[in-house]
Design an enzyme around this catalytic site. Sequence first.
Site, PDB file in Angstrom:
ATOM      1  N   GLY A   1     -18.415  -0.371  17.925  1.00  0.00           N
ATOM      2  CA  GLY A   1     -19.704   0.004  18.998  1.00  0.00           C
ATOM      3  C   GLY A   1     -20.121   1.124  18.130  1.00  0.00           C
TER       4      GLY A   1
ATOM      5  N   GLN B   1     -26.792   8.259  18.682  1.00  0.00           N
ATOM      6  CA  GLN B   1     -26.125   8.395  16.891  1.00  0.00           C
ATOM      7  C   GLN B   1     -27.467   7.529  16.095  1.00  0.00           C
ATOM      8  OE1 GLN B   1     -22.118   5.891  18.498  1.00  0.00           O
ATOM      9  NE2 GLN B   1     -20.940   7.698  17.460  1.00  0.00           N
TER      10      GLN B   1
ATOM     11  N   HIS C   1     -16.132   5.310  25.119  1.00  0.00           N
ATOM     12  CA  HIS C   1     -16.130   5.908  24.337  1.00  0.00           C
ATOM     13  C   HIS C   1     -17.919   5.955  24.397  1.00  0.00           C
ATOM     14  CE1 HIS C   1     -16.060   7.418  20.166  1.00  0.00           C
ATOM     15  NE2 HIS C   1     -16.812   7.176  20.105  1.00  0.00           N
ATOM     16  N   GLU C   2     -18.080   5.283  23.785  1.00  0.00           N
ATOM     17  CA  GLU C   2     -19.941   4.495  24.107  1.00  0.00           C
ATOM     18  C   GLU C   2     -20.237   5.255  25.013  1.00  0.00           C
ATOM     19  OE1 GLU C   2     -20.682   4.507  21.026  1.00  0.00           O
ATOM     20  OE2 GLU C   2     -18.762   3.434  20.557  1.00  0.00           O
TER      21      GLU C   2
ATOM     22  N   HIS D   1     -20.949   8.909  25.009  1.00  0.00           N
ATOM     23  CA  HIS D   1     -21.858   9.693  24.038  1.00  0.00           C
ATOM     24  C   HIS D   1     -23.526   9.472  25.251  1.00  0.00           C
ATOM     25  CE1 HIS D   1     -20.599   9.504  20.192  1.00  0.00           C
ATOM     26  NE2 HIS D   1     -20.312   8.170  20.105  1.00  0.00           N
TER      27      HIS D   1
ATOM     28  N   CYS E   1     -14.868   7.590  15.840  1.00  0.00           N
ATOM     29  CA  CYS E   1     -16.171   7.701  15.490  1.00  0.00           C
ATOM     30  C   CYS E   1     -17.184   7.887  14.893  1.00  0.00           C
ATOM     31  CB  CYS E   1     -17.157   8.755  16.856  1.00  0.00           C
ATOM     32  SG  CYS E   1     -18.520   8.739  17.286  1.00  0.00           S
ATOM     33  N   LEU E   2     -18.109   6.972  14.774  1.00  0.00           N
ATOM     34  CA  LEU E   2     -18.726   7.410  13.172  1.00  0.00           C
ATOM     35  C   LEU E   2     -19.519   8.038  13.196  1.00  0.00           C
ATOM     36  CD1 LEU E   2     -20.919   3.230  13.408  1.00  0.00           C
ATOM     37  CD2 LEU E   2     -18.946   3.802  12.313  1.00  0.00           C
TER      38      LEU E   2
HETATM   39 NI    NI Z   1     -18.627   7.459  19.013  1.00  0.00          NI
END
Ligand code: NI
Length: 157
Positions: A46, A51, A131-132, A135, A89-90
């Site tokens: 995701g 991000q 999670h997304e 953000h 998470c990226l």
């Molecule tokens: Ni994330």
Amino acid sequence: MAIRNVVTEGDEILRKRCREVGEVTDRIKMTMQDMLETMREQYGVGIAAPQVGIMRRMFIAEPEPGRVYFMINPEMLEQSGSQIDDEGCLSVPGMIGTVERPEKIKIKAMDLDGVEQVYDFEGFDARVMCHEYDHLEGILYIDKAENIRSVEEDFEE
Ligand code: NI
């Protein structure tokens, strides 16, 4: 398509509430395609617009290879149950932590054609969506996680 730089934890961009997308323009579609490419390049499941430095309410989820959801102006309609599992998470590279999430959600969003869709997700799919979605509110999983640790550390155990 192009790979974008992923913003990492500590950057204020990740801590702001994102604004609604007005219309699904070609520019928005192009941004989403770049996000997809960027996410896949880093083996993510995701990625959310902030991000890649874009403060708009949109994210992509690919909970299993090839099953891609483009979520624009998502709204959580229902949440129920709970599940506890690890996530990463990226924007927090090399780390994982244990997070409680709802087991099931109902979420509404526009797709890449600007058409409103309502989805029911459960299990891992629901986890990725939550999670997304967080953000877009400036929330990172590390705000909610327990036992945050480096991935290497986890492999050694
Ligand atoms: Ni994330």
